[in-house]
Design a protein around this motif. Structure first.
Motif, PDB file in Angstrom:
ATOM      1  N   GLU A 109      -8.971  -1.259  -8.151  1.00  0.00           N
ATOM      2  CA  GLU A 109      -9.876  -0.302  -7.443  1.00  0.00           C
ATOM      3  C   GLU A 109      -9.855  -1.464  -6.214  1.00  0.00           C
ATOM      4  O   GLU A 109     -10.813  -1.147  -4.885  1.00  0.00           O
ATOM      5  CB  GLU A 109     -11.916  -1.211  -7.850  1.00  0.00           C
ATOM      6  N   GLU A 110      -9.820  -2.292  -6.117  1.00  0.00           N
ATOM      7  CA  GLU A 110      -9.803  -3.419  -4.722  1.00  0.00           C
ATOM      8  C   GLU A 110      -8.241  -2.814  -4.261  1.00  0.00           C
ATOM      9  O   GLU A 110      -7.996  -2.684  -2.749  1.00  0.00           O
ATOM     10  CB  GLU A 110      -9.572  -4.832  -4.953  1.00  0.00           C
ATOM     11  N   ILE A 111      -7.439  -2.501  -4.687  1.00  0.00           N
ATOM     12  CA  ILE A 111      -6.441  -1.737  -3.773  1.00  0.00           C
ATOM     13  C   ILE A 111      -6.284  -0.876  -3.103  1.00  0.00           C
ATOM     14  O   ILE A 111      -6.167  -0.688  -2.509  1.00  0.00           O
ATOM     15  CB  ILE A 111      -4.712  -1.605  -5.005  1.00  0.00           C
ATOM     16  N   ASP A 112      -7.179   0.077  -4.253  1.00  0.00           N
ATOM     17  CA  ASP A 112      -7.453   1.430  -3.461  1.00  0.00           C
ATOM     18  C   ASP A 112      -8.254   1.663  -2.332  1.00  0.00           C
ATOM     19  O   ASP A 112      -8.141   2.134  -0.705  1.00  0.00           O
ATOM     20  CB  ASP A 112      -8.196   2.911  -4.188  1.00  0.00           C
ATOM     21  N   GLU A 113      -9.477   0.313  -2.336  1.00  0.00           N
ATOM     22  CA  GLU A 113     -10.196   0.068  -1.105  1.00  0.00           C
ATOM     23  C   GLU A 113      -9.297  -0.196   0.040  1.00  0.00           C
ATOM     24  O   GLU A 113      -9.641  -0.145   1.537  1.00  0.00           O
ATOM     25  CB  GLU A 113     -11.211  -1.009  -1.637  1.00  0.00           C
ATOM     26  N   LEU A 114      -8.068  -1.322  -0.251  1.00  0.00           N
ATOM     27  CA  LEU A 114      -7.997  -1.705   0.534  1.00  0.00           C
ATOM     28  C   LEU A 114      -6.331  -0.849   1.485  1.00  0.00           C
ATOM     29  O   LEU A 114      -6.360  -0.890   2.405  1.00  0.00           O
ATOM     30  CB  LEU A 114      -6.680  -3.261  -0.278  1.00  0.00           C
ATOM     31  N   ARG A 115      -5.696  -0.340   0.648  1.00  0.00           N
ATOM     32  CA  ARG A 115      -5.874   1.574   0.946  1.00  0.00           C
ATOM     33  C   ARG A 115      -6.442   1.824   2.113  1.00  0.00           C
ATOM     34  O   ARG A 115      -5.485   2.525   3.104  1.00  0.00           O
ATOM     35  CB  ARG A 115      -5.001   2.157   0.325  1.00  0.00           C
ATOM     36  N   VAL A 116      -8.301   2.305   1.703  1.00  0.00           N
ATOM     37  CA  VAL A 116      -8.546   2.681   2.889  1.00  0.00           C
ATOM     38  C   VAL A 116      -8.180   2.050   4.021  1.00  0.00           C
ATOM     39  O   VAL A 116      -8.557   2.839   4.801  1.00  0.00           O
ATOM     40  CB  VAL A 116      -9.776   3.134   2.213  1.00  0.00           C
ATOM     41  N   ALA A 117      -8.376   0.865   3.987  1.00  0.00           N
ATOM     42  CA  ALA A 117      -8.628   0.219   5.703  1.00  0.00           C
ATOM     43  C   ALA A 117      -7.809   0.691   6.372  1.00  0.00           C
ATOM     44  O   ALA A 117      -7.627   0.624   7.544  1.00  0.00           O
ATOM     45  CB  ALA A 117      -9.127  -1.341   4.907  1.00  0.00           C
ATOM     46  N   LEU A 118      -6.393   0.352   5.079  1.00  0.00           N
ATOM     47  CA  LEU A 118      -5.169   0.413   6.416  1.00  0.00           C
ATOM     48  C   LEU A 118      -4.529   1.592   6.894  1.00  0.00           C
ATOM     49  O   LEU A 118      -4.466   1.585   7.654  1.00  0.00           O
ATOM     50  CB  LEU A 118      -3.722  -0.360   4.728  1.00  0.00           C
ATOM     51  N   SER A 151      -9.077  -7.442   6.335  1.00  0.00           N
ATOM     52  CA  SER A 151      -8.792  -8.732   5.617  1.00  0.00           C
ATOM     53  C   SER A 151      -9.893  -8.439   4.540  1.00  0.00           C
ATOM     54  O   SER A 151      -9.806  -9.589   4.121  1.00  0.00           O
ATOM     55  CB  SER A 151      -9.543  -9.519   7.458  1.00  0.00           C
ATOM     56  N   ASP A 152     -10.941  -8.219   4.733  1.00  0.00           N
ATOM     57  CA  ASP A 152     -12.160  -8.050   3.488  1.00  0.00           C
ATOM     58  C   ASP A 152     -11.469  -7.874   2.390  1.00  0.00           C
ATOM     59  O   ASP A 152     -12.150  -8.767   1.195  1.00  0.00           O
ATOM     60  CB  ASP A 152     -13.838  -7.055   4.173  1.00  0.00           C
ATOM     61  N   GLU A 153     -11.065  -6.740   2.845  1.00  0.00           N
ATOM     62  CA  GLU A 153     -10.473  -6.069   1.224  1.00  0.00           C
ATOM     63  C   GLU A 153      -9.271  -7.068   0.434  1.00  0.00           C
ATOM     64  O   GLU A 153      -9.131  -7.294  -0.536  1.00  0.00           O
ATOM     65  CB  GLU A 153     -10.624  -4.828   1.390  1.00  0.00           C
ATOM     66  N   LEU A 154      -8.642  -7.725   1.148  1.00  0.00           N
ATOM     67  CA  LEU A 154      -7.623  -8.512   1.419  1.00  0.00           C
ATOM     68  C   LEU A 154      -7.998  -9.330   0.827  1.00  0.00           C
ATOM     69  O   LEU A 154      -7.710 -10.086  -1.010  1.00  0.00           O
ATOM     70  CB  LEU A 154      -7.189  -8.780   2.600  1.00  0.00           C
ATOM     71  N   GLY A 155      -9.226  -9.626   0.618  1.00  0.00           N
ATOM     72  CA  GLY A 155      -9.757 -11.467   0.343  1.00  0.00           C
ATOM     73  C   GLY A 155     -10.966 -11.392  -1.107  1.00  0.00           C
ATOM     74  O   GLY A 155     -10.613 -11.657  -2.020  1.00  0.00           O
TER      75      GLY A 155
END
Length: 281
Positions: free
Chosen positions: A186-195, A204-208
């Motif tokens: 789930e966090e990887i998907d959210e990081l993809r969206v942020a990228l 930075s927030d999603e990576l954390g």
């Protein structure tokens, strides 16, 4: 200016480096936040010298760490907050206060009595700290509450692990490792969206969040994340050194080699490691 064993000389040097007219451009533009990573790095280098039992390096690294203290104190003095002398006075007051059995009269003459006395003094210091913070208008206090015993001074991975361990004591925890894997995805998907959105703050927030979740699964499978990452760091060093040695033997350099060639050698290094492990078994 000549070197000296007198701490005042180091304070003079730092003042000269920070002089807006004649100082060093790099030193002048620094602030607490920009210097903070160097302070942490120097503390680690002190620990490394101790682990290697290298007294020559330890002397040098302690000097580097002391410089960080002087640097922060100088910036605070420029801001009208406190000076290096205030830092020295604060720690000497604290040590004298916490050791009345050494520096004053006290009935604490056993280890248990000393510990009890120490705890009482620390509680008094905490009350005074709370009062000081209130006078300065500082409301948020990470030392308060159930998680207050987890030090923010820990390395981030260690702090994350200890926060999770502390929360787990009251049942705020996953029941098994598998759901954490779902959380990681789930966090990887959210990081993809942020990228994709190009939002650096959100990235930075999603990576954390992703790293925090990875630490959590490490805790559940009894794999200390700090030690696991250290093992990976060692593995990376070993494989990258192999790339460098192979390229050197071929008359090439790292800078001139293509990514494809380096990846090819990397995979060869992995194969060699697997063969060694298999042979040992």
């Amino acid at each position: 200016m000549e070197p000296s064993k007198d701490i005042s000389r180091l304070i003079e040097i730092m003042a000269a480096l920070r002089n807006p007219q004649t100082g060093c451009p790099w030193d002048i533009e620094q602030d607490f936040e920009s210097i903070k990573p160097y302070t942490i790095e120097e503390a680690y280098e002190v620990a490394d010298a101790i682990e290697r039992k290298d007294m020559d390096d330890l002397c040098d690294e302690l000097g580097d760490l002391l410089l960080q203290v002087v640097f922060h104190a100088r910036m605070a003095e420029e801001a009208g907050e406190f000076s290096f002398g205030d830092v020295v006075e604060a720690i000497t007051r604290k040590m004298i206060r916490r050791h009345p059995h050494v520096f004053a009269r006290s009935d604490a003459d056993t280890p248990d009595a000393v510990k009890k006395q120490w705890d009482e003094i620390k509680q008094a210091e905490k009350r005074e700290r709370t009062e000081r913070r209130a006078r300065r208008g500082l409301s948020e206090d990470f030392k308060a509450g159930f998680l207050g015993s987890v030090q923010r001074s820990f390395p981030a991975l260690t702090e994350a692990l200890k926060l999770q361990e502390r929360a787990a004591k009251v049942g705020f925890d996953w029941s098994a490792p598998e759901p954490i894997l779902d959380k990681i995805e789930e966090e990887i998907d959210e990081l993809r969206v942020a990228l994709r959105d190009g939002d650096k703050t959100k990235v930075s927030d999603e990576l954390g969040d992703l790293i925090f979740a990875v630490v959590n699964i490490g805790r559940h499978v009894k794999a200390d994340p700090e030690q696991a990452l250290r093992g990976t760091n060692t593995k990376f060093r070993r494989r990258f050194n192999h790339i460098e040695m192979v390229l050197e033997a071929e008359g090439e350099t790292l800078e001139a080699a293509s990514l494809e060639r380096m990846e090819e050698i990397w995979q060869a290094a992995k194969a060699i490691e697997r063969a060694v492990v298999a042979g040992a078994e």
